[in-house]
Design a protein around this motif. Structure first.
Motif, PDB file in Angstrom:
ATOM      1  N   SER A 147       0.833  -1.201   0.000  1.00 19.54           N
ATOM      2  CA  SER A 147       0.000   0.000   0.000  1.00 19.54           C
ATOM      3  C   SER A 147       0.869   1.252   0.000  1.00 19.54           C
ATOM      4  O   SER A 147       0.466   2.284  -0.538  1.00 19.54           O
ATOM      5  CB  SER A 147      -0.937  -0.003   1.211  1.00 19.54           C
ATOM      6  OG  SER A 147      -0.209   0.145   2.395  1.00 19.54           O
ATOM      7  N   TYR A 148       2.067   1.171   0.564  1.00 26.57           N
ATOM      8  CA  TYR A 148       2.965   2.332   0.543  1.00 26.57           C
ATOM      9  C   TYR A 148       3.606   2.493  -0.827  1.00 26.57           C
ATOM     10  O   TYR A 148       3.680   3.592  -1.375  1.00 26.57           O
ATOM     11  CB  TYR A 148       4.044   2.167   1.613  1.00 26.57           C
ATOM     12  CG  TYR A 148       4.863   3.408   1.836  1.00 26.57           C
ATOM     13  CD1 TYR A 148       4.471   4.350   2.764  1.00 26.57           C
ATOM     14  CD2 TYR A 148       6.033   3.638   1.108  1.00 26.57           C
ATOM     15  CE1 TYR A 148       5.217   5.493   2.972  1.00 26.57           C
ATOM     16  CE2 TYR A 148       6.783   4.779   1.301  1.00 26.57           C
ATOM     17  CZ  TYR A 148       6.377   5.708   2.241  1.00 26.57           C
ATOM     18  OH  TYR A 148       7.114   6.832   2.442  1.00 26.57           O
ATOM     19  N   GLN A 156       1.999   4.311  -3.731  1.00 30.14           N
ATOM     20  CA  GLN A 156       1.983   5.776  -3.781  1.00 30.14           C
ATOM     21  C   GLN A 156       3.253   6.371  -4.372  1.00 30.14           C
ATOM     22  O   GLN A 156       3.317   7.572  -4.598  1.00 30.14           O
ATOM     23  CB  GLN A 156       1.785   6.336  -2.363  1.00 30.14           C
ATOM     24  CG  GLN A 156       0.448   5.945  -1.772  1.00 30.14           C
ATOM     25  CD  GLN A 156       0.402   6.173  -0.282  1.00 30.14           C
ATOM     26  OE1 GLN A 156       1.418   6.429   0.344  1.00 30.14           O
ATOM     27  NE2 GLN A 156      -0.783   6.053   0.291  1.00 30.14           N
ATOM     28  N   SER A 181      11.027   3.683   0.278  1.00 30.45           N
ATOM     29  CA  SER A 181       9.967   3.181   1.152  1.00 30.45           C
ATOM     30  C   SER A 181      10.488   2.750   2.511  1.00 30.45           C
ATOM     31  O   SER A 181       9.874   1.910   3.166  1.00 30.45           O
ATOM     32  CB  SER A 181       9.189   2.050   0.474  1.00 30.45           C
ATOM     33  OG  SER A 181       9.962   1.362  -0.434  1.00 30.45           O
ATOM     34  N   VAL A 219       7.886   2.652   5.566  1.00 26.17           N
ATOM     35  CA  VAL A 219       6.965   1.533   5.718  1.00 26.17           C
ATOM     36  C   VAL A 219       7.718   0.278   6.173  1.00 26.17           C
ATOM     37  O   VAL A 219       7.190  -0.545   6.927  1.00 26.17           O
ATOM     38  CB  VAL A 219       6.160   1.284   4.429  1.00 26.17           C
ATOM     39  CG1 VAL A 219       6.986   0.610   3.367  1.00 26.17           C
ATOM     40  CG2 VAL A 219       4.944   0.446   4.749  1.00 26.17           C
ATOM     41  N   THR A 271       7.986   0.682   9.927  1.00 26.46           N
ATOM     42  CA  THR A 271       6.727   0.342  10.593  1.00 26.46           C
ATOM     43  C   THR A 271       6.522  -1.173  10.613  1.00 26.46           C
ATOM     44  O   THR A 271       6.218  -1.759  11.652  1.00 26.46           O
ATOM     45  CB  THR A 271       5.545   1.011   9.868  1.00 26.46           C
ATOM     46  OG1 THR A 271       5.813   2.402   9.754  1.00 26.46           O
ATOM     47  CG2 THR A 271       4.256   0.799  10.620  1.00 26.46           C
ATOM     48  N   ARG A 322       3.979   5.049  14.762  1.00 30.88           N
ATOM     49  CA  ARG A 322       4.153   3.942  13.824  1.00 30.88           C
ATOM     50  C   ARG A 322       3.493   2.668  14.348  1.00 30.88           C
ATOM     51  O   ARG A 322       2.863   1.927  13.605  1.00 30.88           O
ATOM     52  CB  ARG A 322       5.635   3.675  13.591  1.00 30.88           C
ATOM     53  CG  ARG A 322       6.239   4.679  12.681  1.00 30.88           C
ATOM     54  CD  ARG A 322       7.701   4.410  12.420  1.00 30.88           C
ATOM     55  NE  ARG A 322       8.267   5.580  11.808  1.00 30.88           N
ATOM     56  CZ  ARG A 322       8.099   5.882  10.533  1.00 30.88           C
ATOM     57  NH1 ARG A 322       7.411   5.086   9.751  1.00 30.88           N
ATOM     58  NH2 ARG A 322       8.624   6.987  10.046  1.00 30.88           N
ATOM     59  N   SER A 371      -3.762  -0.583  10.965  1.00 28.93           N
ATOM     60  CA  SER A 371      -3.909  -0.844   9.524  1.00 28.93           C
ATOM     61  C   SER A 371      -3.915  -2.350   9.288  1.00 28.93           C
ATOM     62  O   SER A 371      -4.626  -2.835   8.413  1.00 28.93           O
ATOM     63  CB  SER A 371      -2.778  -0.207   8.742  1.00 28.93           C
ATOM     64  OG  SER A 371      -1.644  -1.016   8.790  1.00 28.93           O
TER      65      SER A 371
END
Lengths: 292, 280
Positions: B163-164, B167, B195, B198, B201, B268, B275
């Motif tokens: 999902s990151y 973008q 990235s 992410v 996280t 985070r 999520s």
């Protein structure tokens, strides 16, 4: 190298291969084995005999299993009500305050990141008949509260659920807060002009606006309640006298204490079908345009 | 004026409720903290309060009698091993799904496969997996558990990283391709450096779940010497049943690294954990 092996389509499959391989190896393949083994009477070694649906028939006669299913249902209903109501209330109150919000959020969320074993040890001690609250009640002369609720048939399941809920509800607060902050402020302003009370605003604006996230939280709770294991296993082992036995626990003792591979697989298959039905049900609802 | 005063009063009530709920969380944690520095002789007379005499030796006892150097190393090995394996396979998969072929049939097939994978209860496959691990000599080894943890966290990690990566501007990849970058270089030189947030996280959440994991830890590691902290703590409650000071100190030692990480990366942690739920 032939062109079809270097095409972008092929390369994108190469990148996916490791994750598919490892996940298939650890999750999918043994799951398929389980689906096959539930039709046998295998005990971990020796011959594997095909017995058809005998395990399922036995399961429906198994009194401990019936008890465990009942406990799982109670568990799910408890989690669908108590933490949800508390978390909704708290999240709604939190949207109304400015100072100290971060502090509250961190505190409520904190137990969620602690290990199940740590949470269990905290509460086992607090409920300890001699050293914890029990001893304190005894000193005050309130004897009936002096026993550990984990050790009494009537309360064991609820005491275990209490510990799990204590650890869980802060998670719901954060989920609901995320939803509530997406609600357009002008709706509340309009309601203020109309003279709506706080409860009315909650009932007619907040709740409908967060419905997708709210329904989602209920699905999560239903699905997560099925394999619930840690807290029961650590605190009571399903006892006393199966009064807090849940399905996952029953499966675990059939599998690893009695090595009833076929029978344990049958329980696992039942759990899987149940989760599958729930997920399928909500997938259909969503397909039908129900915004969940 | 009247409404303002009314608002103020209702805000006091709000704070009172919020503080009360915060106390239901803080007080039990405080009891644990107090007990971890309480001498065992004091437990009978003063079960819940602050100790009259502070005994930090509980921590020393837990560390030495509990063989914590070994146990911490075990848990840390599991975390680091899982991070390496899990982030590699999930990162590659996410890159493929998000950048290489986001509209391909793969996205649907693999996405659906991983979604089904998330909803399978562990109890369905744990016993056959146990028997498989036994025949493959992976039972009672840390690498065996690392493989399991990597697989269990793979769907979540893949979705989160994907999902990151979705973008990221496609122009960057187009430009790199024109400069002659290979597909692997697109991954290592373009996608990875961009990235990192992410990945951080995901790494935090995976570390948290591995550190805290209980079911697979008690099932797949039998020898005390290889046990991670969550399953050794479980054996502690019977081994040191009457030494609550030691068990409490041991619990705090288990929670401390997570709590410290949480203090630094709370946003985070919260974003990652919620999520994971809202996508699963």
């Amino acid at each position: 190298m032939p062109k079809f092996l270097t095409s972008i389509n092929a390369i994108s499959w190469y990148f996916l291969f490791p994750v598919i391989f490892i996940h298939f190896f650890v999750v999918a393949f043994p799951s398929i084995l389980s689906l096959l083994l539930c039709l046998t009477d295998w005990n971990g070694f020796g011959r594997i005999n095909y017995v058809g649906l005998e395990n399922f028939q036995e399961l429906f006669r198994d009194r401990v299993f019936k008890k465990a299913v009942k406990h799982n249902i109670i568990w799910t209903v408890m989690f669908l009500t108590i933490p949800v109501i508390v978390a909704l209330t708290i999240a709604y109150l939190l949207t109304g305050i400015k100072r100290g919000q971060l502090f509250y959020r961190l505190v409520y969320f904190f137990p969620y990141i602690l290990a199940s074993i740590v949470n269990c040890l905290i509460w086992r001690y607090i409920f300890h008949p001699r050293h914890g609250l029990g001893g304190w009640f005894e000193n005050q002369g309130i004897d009936f509260l002096a026993k550990s609720p984990f050790a009494m048939k009537e309360t064991a399941l609820y005491a275990v659920a209490w510990v799990d809920m204590w650890h869980f509800w802060g998670f719901l607060v954060i989920i609901y807060l995320t939803g509530m902050y997406q609600v357009d402020d002008s709706l509340y302003e309009a309601a203020d002009i109309e003279g709506a009370t706080k409860f009315q605003k909650f009932r007619y604006i907040t709740l409908p606006m967060i419905r997708p996230i709210f329904v989602l939280s209920l699905i999560i709770i239903i699905i997560w309640s099925v394999p619930t294991f840690d807290y029961v296993y650590i605190l009571t082992m399903g006892g006393p006298a199966y009064s807090s036995e849940v399905v996952a626990n029953h499966l675990y003792s059939q599998a690893f204490q009695r090595m009833n591979v076929g029978y344990a697989s049958t329980i696992g298959v039942m759990m899987f079908f149940y989760v599958g039905i729930i997920v399928g049900f909500f997938a259909i609802l969503r397909r039908m345009g129900w915004e969940v | 004026m009247a409404t303002a005063r009314f608002r103020q009063r209702s805000s006091y009530i709000n704070h009172a409720i919020l503080i009360f709920m915060a106390l239901t969380i803080i007080l039990p944690l405080l009891v644990l903290a107090f007990n971890s520095i309480k001498p065992s002789s004091e437990f009978g007379a003063n079960p819940l309060g602050f100790p009259n005499e502070i005994r930090l030796m509980n921590y020393y006892d837990a560390w030495v009698n509990g063989n914590y150097t070994q146990i911490f190393t075990n848990s840390l090995t599991l975390v680091i091993g899982t991070l390496i394996l899990n982030l590699t396979v999930s990162g590659l998969a996410a890159f493929s799904l998000a950048v290489l072929n986001p509209k391909g049939i793969q996205t649907i097939v693999v996405g659906l496969y991983l979604l089904v994978g998330i909803s399978i209860p562990a109890q369905l496959f744990i016993l056959p997996l146990f028997l498989m691990w036994k025949t493959l000599y992976l039972l009672d080894t840390r690498i065996g558990l690392i493989i399991i943890y990597s697989a269990l966290n793979a769907p979540f990690a893949t979705f989160l990283i994907r999902s990151y990566m979705l973008q990221l501007p496609t122009e960057l990849f187009e430009a790199a391709k024109l400069d002659g970058a290979s597909v692997m270089q697109l991954f290592t030189r373009v996608a990875l450096p961009l990235s990192w947030p992410v990945f951080l996280t995901t790494a935090l959440i995976v570390s948290l779940t591995v550190w805290n994991e209980f079911l697979f830890a008690i099932t797949f590691i039998i020898t005390d010497e290889y046990k991670p902290i969550s399953s050794i703590l479980f054996t502690f409650q019977s081994r040191f049943a009457n030494d609550y000071g030691l068990v409490s100190a041991a619990s705090i030692l288990m929670a401390a690294p997570i709590a410290i990480l949480f203090m630094f990366f709370q946003r985070r942690f919260i974003a990652g954990l919620t999520s994971g739920a809202t996508k699963g």
